[in-house]
Design a protein around this motif. Structure first.
Motif, mmCIF file in Angstrom:
data_model
loop_
_atom_site.group_PDB
_atom_site.id
_atom_site.type_symbol
_atom_site.label_atom_id
_atom_site.label_comp_id
_atom_site.label_asym_id
_atom_site.label_seq_id
_atom_site.Cartn_x
_atom_site.Cartn_y
_atom_site.Cartn_z
ATOM 1 N N ILE A 131 -4.236 5.457 3.142
ATOM 2 C CA ILE A 131 -3.970 4.654 1.945
ATOM 3 C C ILE A 131 -4.468 5.410 0.716
ATOM 4 O O ILE A 131 -5.644 5.789 0.639
ATOM 5 N N GLN B 295 0.821 -1.206 0.000
ATOM 6 C CA GLN B 295 0.000 0.000 0.000
ATOM 7 C C GLN B 295 0.860 1.263 0.000
ATOM 8 O O GLN B 295 1.890 1.334 0.664
ATOM 9 N N GLU C 90 -1.548 1.728 -4.566
ATOM 10 C CA GLU C 90 -0.960 0.403 -4.418
ATOM 11 C C GLU C 90 0.196 0.219 -5.387
ATOM 12 O O GLU C 90 0.138 0.654 -6.541
#
Length: 378
Positions: free
Chosen positions: A318, A311, A321
């Motif tokens: 977050i 992440q 990715e």
């Protein structure tokens, strides 16, 4: 253990598989194939390609021949790139797109020209794991009364000879002047006295060639190249090399949920010079309004490697990715590709990557991470 043995037994093998066994290559499962991940070590193989020459068995890739009197116009609606600009013996790296402009696969179209009857010919190379999907898609959209399509994937060996000395080693075995072949150029030639297709293409960021021949010729070519010092290389080095050059890996960095504009492949989208194609409306809209996310290059602090699936964080939240990551053998520090919101995709932007439960500082950097001085251009 039994299940593992069953999986291995079900994997396809290229005609060069036994050569890998002889050289005690470490094998792995990749896209339904049992392939060498390394021979003498990833670092050594990587360094050979950057400094001298290495060779890869890429026979697992899909290979299609097409011919027809209106072949290029038949292919035009299937890709965002303008294939009408191709001259004989030129190639175009491009994409097959779905109606949402998602990438079905990244491919290379090698245009071989038109004969005296007006019949145009082309070779298309596709990724191994998507060969059947791509074949079905092409056959669905091409007029098969006008285009002859042949899948020659099982019938041919494909060897990539890559590195600054690739031409020196390969030329001695080829009848035909490789110096005249420009980047993404190709020719029909003779290798070891037998017919061959040779293209100045590759997936390493270095100068080099990809050679397609019959299996028996491929085995002999591999042995002769090895005997004069070309280093056999596997999927491990192929991955570190392509990542340094920021070349996308299908299924990780691009797939049918990512568009060319999100993936930094906008240079393949020729909205101004060609007519309608699958996915055009979505791409035109994205170009007009901007994309919500972008594929970026990341450099991580220290030697902490951001791997696929890790992440990406901003201010503790977050935001994206990692799609690919490695410790760059050439640069000596960790590099990665990741998708993040467009507003965080600026070079110099400070981000973090979560590695084994801890956040490590990372910075958005320019792609490619490494640019070879040896590559030829048109």
């Amino acid at each position: 253990m039994a299940n593992q043995e069953q999986i291995i037994q079900s994997l396809a093998r290229t005609p060069l598989y036994q050569l890998g066994v002889e050289l005690k290559a470490r094998l792995t499962s990749f896209g339904g194939w049992e392939m060498p991940v390394q021979f003498s070590g990833i670092s050594r193989e990587h360094e050979a390609v950057r400094n001298t020459a290495g060779m890869f068995d890429i026979s697992h890739m899909g290979k299609f021949t097409l011919q027809g009197k209106n072949l290029i116009s038949q292919l035009q609606p299937l890709v965002p790139s303008d294939l009408s600009r191709l001259q004989p013996n030129q190639a175009q790296y491009t994409l097959l797109l779905n109606p949402q402009a998602g990438i079905i696969d990244d491919i290379i179209v090698y245009y071989q020209g038109e004969d005296t009857t007006g019949t145009q010919r082309a070779l298309i190379i596709v990724n191994a794991a998507t060969t059947n999907k791509d074949k079905a898609w092409l056959l669905q959209h091409l007029n098969q009364d006008e285009v002859q399509f042949q899948d020659i994937s099982p019938d041919k060996v494909l060897i990539a000879v890559q590195g600054p000395n690739a031409i020196k080693y390969l030329q001695t075995l080829v009848q035909g002047d490789l110096q005249t072949v420009k980047a993404f150029g190709h020719l029909q030639a003779t290798v070891l006295g037998k017919p061959a297709f040779i293209a100045r293409t590759g997936y390493t960021g270095e100068d080099g060639f990809e050679v397609m021949v019959d299996p028996d010729v491929g085995v002999e070519l591999w042995r002769k190249l090895h005997n004069v010092g070309v280093i056999p290389a596997g999927l491990g080095a192929r991955d570190t090399l392509r990542l340094e050059a920021a070349m996308a890996l299908y299924g990780q960095d691009i797939d049918d949920t990512t568009t060319p504009l999100e993936a930094g492949l906008g240079w393949l989208v020729h909205l101004d010079t060609k007519g309608n194609f699958i996915g055009r409306e979505v791409l035109a809209q994205q170009k007009a309004t901007g994309v919500q996310r972008r594929l970026i290059g990341l450099q991580t602090q220290g030697r902490n490697i951001a791997r696929h699936g890790y992440q990406v964080l901003s201010a503790g939240k977050i935001v994206g990715e990692v799609t690919s990551g490695t410790l760059s053998p050439t640069l000596g520090y960790p590099i990665a590709l990741a998708y993040v919101p467009t507003q965080l995709a600026t070079i110099g932007q400070q981000l973090e990557v979560e590695i084994r439960g801890k956040a490590y500082p990372s910075v958005v950097v320019k792609r490619p991470f490494y640019r070879s001085k040896n590559r030829v251009t048109n």
